[in-house]
Structures are given as structure tokens and as C-alpha cells.
Design a protein around this motif. Structure first.
Motif, short mmCIF file in Angstrom:
data_model
loop_
_atom_site.label_atom_id
_atom_site.label_comp_id
_atom_site.label_asym_id
_atom_site.label_seq_id
_atom_site.Cartn_x
_atom_site.Cartn_y
_atom_site.Cartn_z
N ALA A 172 -0.47 18.69 -22.03
CA ALA A 172 0.74 18.99 -21.84
C ALA A 172 1.42 18.92 -23.20
CB ALA A 172 1.38 17.76 -21.17
N PRO A 173 2.36 20.05 -23.25
CA PRO A 173 3.15 19.85 -24.78
C PRO A 173 4.09 18.79 -24.79
CG PRO A 173 4.08 21.61 -23.28
CD PRO A 173 2.99 20.77 -22.42
N HIS A 174 4.55 18.34 -25.75
CA HIS A 174 5.82 17.24 -25.96
C HIS A 174 6.71 17.67 -26.89
CE1 HIS A 174 3.40 14.53 -23.43
NE2 HIS A 174 2.33 14.98 -24.12
N SER A 175 7.89 16.73 -27.01
CA SER A 175 8.74 16.99 -28.11
C SER A 175 9.12 15.66 -28.68
CB SER A 175 9.98 17.64 -27.79
OG SER A 175 10.89 16.78 -27.18
N PHE A 218 13.47 10.70 -27.33
CA PHE A 218 12.69 10.85 -25.99
C PHE A 218 11.98 12.12 -26.07
CE2 PHE A 218 15.23 13.94 -23.36
CZ PHE A 218 16.01 14.69 -24.31
N CYS A 219 11.36 12.66 -25.08
CA CYS A 219 10.38 14.18 -24.82
C CYS A 219 11.28 14.80 -24.18
CB CYS A 219 9.15 13.71 -24.31
SG CYS A 219 8.42 15.26 -23.96
N ALA A 220 11.85 16.08 -24.76
CA ALA A 220 12.59 17.13 -23.93
C ALA A 220 11.68 17.66 -22.51
CB ALA A 220 13.33 18.00 -24.49
N VAL A 221 10.51 17.65 -22.74
CA VAL A 221 9.40 17.98 -21.64
C VAL A 221 9.31 17.07 -20.45
CG1 VAL A 221 7.28 19.15 -21.03
CG2 VAL A 221 8.23 19.43 -23.31
N HIS A 222 9.21 15.71 -21.01
CA HIS A 222 8.84 14.56 -19.74
C HIS A 222 10.02 13.56 -20.26
CE1 HIS A 222 5.04 16.35 -21.11
NE2 HIS A 222 4.93 16.41 -19.73
N PRO A 223 11.20 13.61 -19.61
CA PRO A 223 12.50 12.80 -20.37
C PRO A 223 12.48 11.30 -20.16
CG PRO A 223 13.28 14.81 -19.00
CD PRO A 223 11.74 14.60 -18.83
N TRP A 224 11.33 11.07 -19.18
CA TRP A 224 11.21 9.36 -19.24
C TRP A 224 10.29 9.08 -20.32
CZ3 TRP A 224 8.75 13.24 -16.52
CH2 TRP A 224 7.51 13.35 -16.55
N MET A 225 9.75 9.71 -21.28
CA MET A 225 8.98 9.25 -22.39
C MET A 225 10.28 8.93 -23.47
SD MET A 225 6.02 12.26 -22.69
CE MET A 225 5.12 11.40 -24.09
N GLN A 226 10.18 7.74 -23.86
CA GLN A 226 11.20 7.25 -24.61
C GLN A 226 10.60 6.02 -25.54
OE1 GLN A 226 14.61 6.20 -22.29
NE2 GLN A 226 14.66 8.10 -21.13
CU LIG Z 1 6.09 14.60 -23.33
#
Ligand SMILES: [Cu+2]
Length: 176
Positions: A73-76, A162-170
């Protein structure tokens, strides 16, 4: 009657618990970890996370961001005001703050390719948090990739991200 676990079995059980844990990331390093799993007729769980989510660094420090996600998965890592962070499942699904970020990164909605890997809002370096309508400082982390960014926020500040790909990643970056 008391049943005792034979010592050999107890040792195996202890190993089984210890084995899956990844080594803790080095200082000034944040890792994206995890993978997704499906339980048919029940749920899909996307277990992507930042480790550690909360980090403390000196002003001017460089943070290394590593992608250790197993499913590629990519992330930001995108700075976002605490009040704009999604908190509920509905907020995660709709993700108001993701639109401006994906636009600023020039992300292709079909391929997921990003033309602008670094969004540097405000002054140079990571110091500016975004809102639901504006992109803040943000960096794209490709699958298996490693990127760095400099924290230029003043000593005493606490940035949320946070991660704009997986917004629960904070998480948070506390600047000392
Ligand atoms: Cu992510």
C-alpha cells in the motif's frame, strides 16, 4: 485437579507470541506497517498503521518515513489540524480533508500515481497543518519506499498528521 503446561510447550507458546512483533523503528523514524484481511460475510479489516504514531523530535530534525506495509500500500504523511482529523467511520469514509490533499499531490484517481510527491504549504519544511478545505505540508510514501522530511515547526509545537490514503492512520509530532 491442577493442570500444568509442560515447560517445552510453554516455551513454544512464548515464542509464538514474541515472533510477529517487528523491531521498534529507529529514532526519528516513523514506519507505515500492516496489511488488510477479510472475514467473509463479516468484515474487511485494513490494519495499516503508523509506528510510532506519536513521535517527539527537535525543531529542525529530519524524520525518515519507511513503508513496511506487507500488501504494497502507498501512504502519505499529511499534517492536518486536530479538529479536522476524521474520528468516526463515516468521517473516515467521506474524508473531507483528503480531497484537497489528493488534488495538491496531483494524484491520478484511477492509477493512484502521484505527480507531486511533496506538498510544501506555508513556510519551507513541515510546519503547516491543513484543514478540511486546504492542504497542509504532506509527503507521499510509495510502496516499499523510504522518504525524509524536515520538521521546521517551532519548539513547543505539536503537529497532528494523518494518511490521506488510509485516514484512520493518525499521529502527532511533538517538537521540542
Ligand atoms: Cu496509509
Amino acid at each position: 485437579m491442577i493442570r500444568r503446561t509442560p515447560p517445552a510447550l510453554a516455551a513454544v507458546a512464548a515464542l509464538a507470541v514474541a515472533a510477529p512483533a517487528l523491531a521498534a523503528p529507529k529514532a526519528n523514524t516513523i514506519e507505515a506497517q500492516g496489511t488488510s484481511k477479510v472475514k467473509i460475510n463479516e468484515y474487511i479489516q485494513d490494519g495499516q498503521k503508523f509506528v510510532p504514531g506519536d513521535i517527539t523530535v527537535k525543531s529542525g530534525a529530519t524524520i525518515t518515513l519507511r513503508n513496511k506495509s506487507k500488501d504494497g500500500a502507498p501512504h502519505s504523511l499529511s499534517l492536518l489540524k486536530k479538529s479536522a482529523l476524521p474520528r468516526t467511520a463515516a468521517q473516515v469514509m467521506q474524508c473531507a480533508a483528503c480531497g484537497p490533499l489528493l488534488a495538491a499531490h496531483q494524484a491520478d484517481p484511477t492509477t493512484g500515481e502521484v505527480k507531486q510527491p511533496l506538498v510544501d504549504a506555508g513556510r519551507p519544511g513541515f510546519d503547516t497543518e491543513g484543514t478540511k478545505t486546504t492542504a497542509g505540508d504532506s509527503i507521499f510514501l510509495p510502496p516499499k519506499g523510504k522518504v525524509t522530511f524536515k520538521v521546521t515547526a517551532k519548539k513547543g509545537s505539536k503537529l497532528s498528521y494523518f494518511c490521506a490514503v488510509h485516514p484512520w492512520m493518525q499521529g502527532t509530532i511533538t517538537v521540542k
